[in-house]
Motif scaffolding. Structure first.
Motif, PDB file in Angstrom:
ATOM      1  N   VAL A 119       0.875  -1.178   0.000  1.00 51.02           N
ATOM      2  CA  VAL A 119       0.000   0.000   0.000  1.00 51.02           C
ATOM      3  C   VAL A 119       0.908   1.223   0.000  1.00 51.02           C
ATOM      4  N   GLY A 120       1.230   1.692  -1.194  1.00 55.68           N
ATOM      5  CA  GLY A 120       2.136   2.820  -1.319  1.00 55.68           C
ATOM      6  C   GLY A 120       1.442   4.152  -1.487  1.00 55.68           C
ATOM      7  N   SER A 121       0.156   4.123  -1.838  1.00 51.80           N
ATOM      8  CA  SER A 121      -0.605   5.354  -2.019  1.00 51.80           C
ATOM      9  C   SER A 121      -2.071   5.080  -1.711  1.00 51.80           C
ATOM     10  N   ALA A 122      -2.853   6.138  -1.669  1.00 50.02           N
ATOM     11  CA  ALA A 122      -4.261   6.004  -1.313  1.00 50.02           C
ATOM     12  C   ALA A 122      -5.036   5.177  -2.332  1.00 50.02           C
ATOM     13  N   LYS A 123      -4.591   5.158  -3.591  1.00 50.15           N
ATOM     14  CA  LYS A 123      -5.322   4.408  -4.616  1.00 50.15           C
ATOM     15  C   LYS A 123      -5.158   2.895  -4.432  1.00 50.15           C
ATOM     16  N   ASP A 124      -4.095   2.480  -3.714  1.00 54.03           N
ATOM     17  CA  ASP A 124      -3.905   1.046  -3.471  1.00 54.03           C
ATOM     18  C   ASP A 124      -4.937   0.520  -2.482  1.00 54.03           C
ATOM     19  N   ILE A 161      -6.531   1.673   4.517  1.00 51.22           N
ATOM     20  CA  ILE A 161      -5.254   1.275   5.119  1.00 51.22           C
ATOM     21  C   ILE A 161      -4.237   2.406   5.015  1.00 51.22           C
ATOM     22  N   PHE A 162      -4.223   3.100   3.874  1.00 52.24           N
ATOM     23  CA  PHE A 162      -3.280   4.202   3.690  1.00 52.24           C
ATOM     24  C   PHE A 162      -3.535   5.300   4.712  1.00 52.24           C
ATOM     25  N   ALA A 163      -4.820   5.605   4.974  1.00 53.14           N
ATOM     26  CA  ALA A 163      -5.172   6.647   5.944  1.00 53.14           C
ATOM     27  C   ALA A 163      -4.715   6.258   7.353  1.00 53.14           C
ATOM     28  N   ILE A 164      -4.930   4.995   7.716  1.00 54.28           N
ATOM     29  CA  ILE A 164      -4.498   4.516   9.035  1.00 54.28           C
ATOM     30  C   ILE A 164      -2.982   4.600   9.163  1.00 54.28           C
ATOM     31  N   ALA A 165      -2.279   4.159   8.123  1.00 53.71           N
ATOM     32  CA  ALA A 165      -0.819   4.167   8.155  1.00 53.71           C
ATOM     33  C   ALA A 165      -0.273   5.588   8.256  1.00 53.71           C
ATOM     34  N   GLN A 166      -0.873   6.518   7.517  1.00 50.93           N
ATOM     35  CA  GLN A 166      -0.422   7.903   7.568  1.00 50.93           C
ATOM     36  C   GLN A 166      -0.632   8.498   8.958  1.00 50.93           C
ATOM     37  N   SER A 167      -1.757   8.153   9.580  1.00 53.55           N
ATOM     38  CA  SER A 167      -2.036   8.633  10.938  1.00 53.55           C
ATOM     39  C   SER A 167      -0.993   8.121  11.917  1.00 53.55           C
ATOM     40  N   GLN A 168      -0.632   6.845  11.782  1.00 49.14           N
ATOM     41  CA  GLN A 168       0.364   6.264  12.680  1.00 49.14           C
ATOM     42  C   GLN A 168       1.757   6.817  12.386  1.00 49.14           C
ATOM     43  N   ARG A 169       2.048   7.104  11.126  1.00 46.89           N
ATOM     44  CA  ARG A 169       3.339   7.721  10.795  1.00 46.89           C
ATOM     45  C   ARG A 169       3.453   9.094  11.444  1.00 46.89           C
ATOM     46  N   SER A 170       2.331   9.820  11.475  1.00 51.25           N
ATOM     47  CA  SER A 170       2.314  11.129  12.134  1.00 51.25           C
ATOM     48  C   SER A 170       2.605  10.993  13.620  1.00 51.25           C
ATOM     49  N   GLU A 171       2.038   9.949  14.243  1.00 52.71           N
ATOM     50  CA  GLU A 171       2.277   9.706  15.674  1.00 52.71           C
ATOM     51  C   GLU A 171       3.757   9.400  15.924  1.00 52.71           C
ATOM     52  N   ILE A 218       2.789  -0.390  11.503  1.00 60.33           N
ATOM     53  CA  ILE A 218       2.639   0.223  10.180  1.00 60.33           C
ATOM     54  C   ILE A 218       3.138  -0.740   9.111  1.00 60.33           C
ATOM     55  N   GLY A 219       4.261  -1.399   9.397  1.00 65.63           N
ATOM     56  CA  GLY A 219       4.805  -2.367   8.444  1.00 65.63           C
ATOM     57  C   GLY A 219       3.846  -3.505   8.176  1.00 65.63           C
ATOM     58  N   ASN A 220       3.167  -3.966   9.231  1.00 62.35           N
ATOM     59  CA  ASN A 220       2.188  -5.036   9.042  1.00 62.35           C
ATOM     60  C   ASN A 220       1.062  -4.614   8.111  1.00 62.35           C
ATOM     61  N   LEU A 221       0.751  -3.326   8.122  1.00 63.06           N
ATOM     62  CA  LEU A 221      -0.349  -2.823   7.295  1.00 63.06           C
ATOM     63  C   LEU A 221       0.066  -2.612   5.836  1.00 63.06           C
ATOM     64  N   VAL A 222       1.251  -2.068   5.626  1.00 62.50           N
ATOM     65  CA  VAL A 222       1.588  -1.597   4.275  1.00 62.50           C
ATOM     66  C   VAL A 222       2.762  -2.311   3.611  1.00 62.50           C
ATOM     67  N   ASP A 223       3.564  -3.049   4.355  1.00 64.32           N
ATOM     68  CA  ASP A 223       4.739  -3.679   3.743  1.00 64.32           C
ATOM     69  C   ASP A 223       4.347  -4.869   2.873  1.00 64.32           C
ATOM     70  N   ALA A 224       5.049  -5.010   1.775  1.00 61.50           N
ATOM     71  CA  ALA A 224       4.811  -6.128   0.856  1.00 61.50           C
ATOM     72  C   ALA A 224       5.574  -7.362   1.311  1.00 61.50           C
TER      73      ALA A 224
END
Length: 276
Positions: free
Chosen positions: A39-44, A48-58, A232-238
């Motif tokens: 999940v590299g962008s919102a279109k993927d 999940i992208f929104a959740i990951a971005q929120s956690q990256r902000s934290e 975050i890795g569990n959510l978006v990492d390939a």
């Protein structure tokens, strides 16, 4: 539908649709391998992208918390170093005063002890004044306390109370101009110095407790960041092993698709045989 037509080639259209689908899947897989992200962008995957971005902000905000705690620790550590030096110098003052309280001491020797006493007393002042880090001094009375960030939202802080060790204060009760001229006046200083030594030890204990609290919380923040980054890795990492296997399968499928399209495009050439 005409089975033999030069205008419409259904087989080629189907082969082209499948080839385009394979190419699209191949492009997605290659992007995941290149970025390491499924999940590299919102279109993927928008959610999940929104959740990951929120956690990256934290996680990013916790960097500021960690820096604040480190600054607080440094301020307290400098204050403790100064306090320990002051405690040692108070012990030296006690030694000088006790030696000067000896009634059998001659005037010349007592005057020498008096000079040493005054020099050490003044050094205490300099030590407290120079115990500054990042513009903050917790031991000379200029700063009552400091606050360090404790969470990413800034709604919680850790407070370290200052310990005013200035001469003539509540911790060091020895006056700024304390001295002696006789054995009795030197002896009179001993009780004050003893009380000051005990008070400084108490203040150092409080600073040490605060330093440990900052250190413990900094360790917790570091572990929290690690846990959040893993989440975050569990959510978006390939899954690179899975994507590698998929890449090889899609490349094979792409080659077969090209061959299928080539065969389908040749099917219309059979129409020419009808006119020979």
């Amino acid at each position: 539908m005409a089975l033999n037509s030069v205008n419409t080639n259904v087989g080629a259209a189907i082969a082209l649709q499948n080839l385009n689908k394979t190419n699209s899947q191949l492009a997605t897989t290659q992007e995941r391998i290149n970025t390491g992200l499924k999940v590299g962008s919102a279109k993927d995957n928008g959610a999940i992208f929104a959740i990951a971005q929120s956690q990256r902000s934290e996680v990013s905000a916790l960097n500021a918390v960690s820096e604040s705690l480190s600054r607080g620790q440094s301020v307290v550590d400098v204050s403790m170093a100064a306090g320990e030096s002051v405690s040692d110098m108070l012990t030296q003052l006690k030694e000088k005063a006790l030696a000067a309280s000896d009634t059998g001491l001659d005037t010349t020797s007592r005057d020498a002890l008096k000079e040493d006493f005054a020099s050490i007393r003044d050094q205490i002042k300099k030590t407290l004044t120079n115990a500054t880090f990042n513009g903050i001094n917790l031991v000379d009375g200029s700063d009552a306390d400091i606050k360090a960030l404790a969470n990413a939202s800034g709604s919680s802080t850790l407070t370290v109370s200052g310990q005013n060790m200035s001469l003539g204060g509540s911790v060091i009760t020895l006056a700024t101009n304390a001295t002696f001229a006789t054995a009795s006046s030197a002896g009179a200083l001993l009780a004050t110095i003893d009380a000051s030594i005990k008070n400084v030890s108490t203040s150092l204990s409080k600073l040490g407790t605060s330093s440990k609290a900052l250190e413990n919380h900094a360790g917790f923040v570091s572990k929290l960041q690690d846990a959040m980054e893993a989440g975050i890795g569990n959510l978006v990492d390939a899954d690179m092993a899975k994507e590698s296997a998929k890449l090889q399968a899609l490349q094979t499928k792409q080659q077969l698709g090209i061959q299928a399209l080539s065969i389908a495009n040749q099917s219309t050439s059979t129409v020419l045989s009808l006119f020979r």
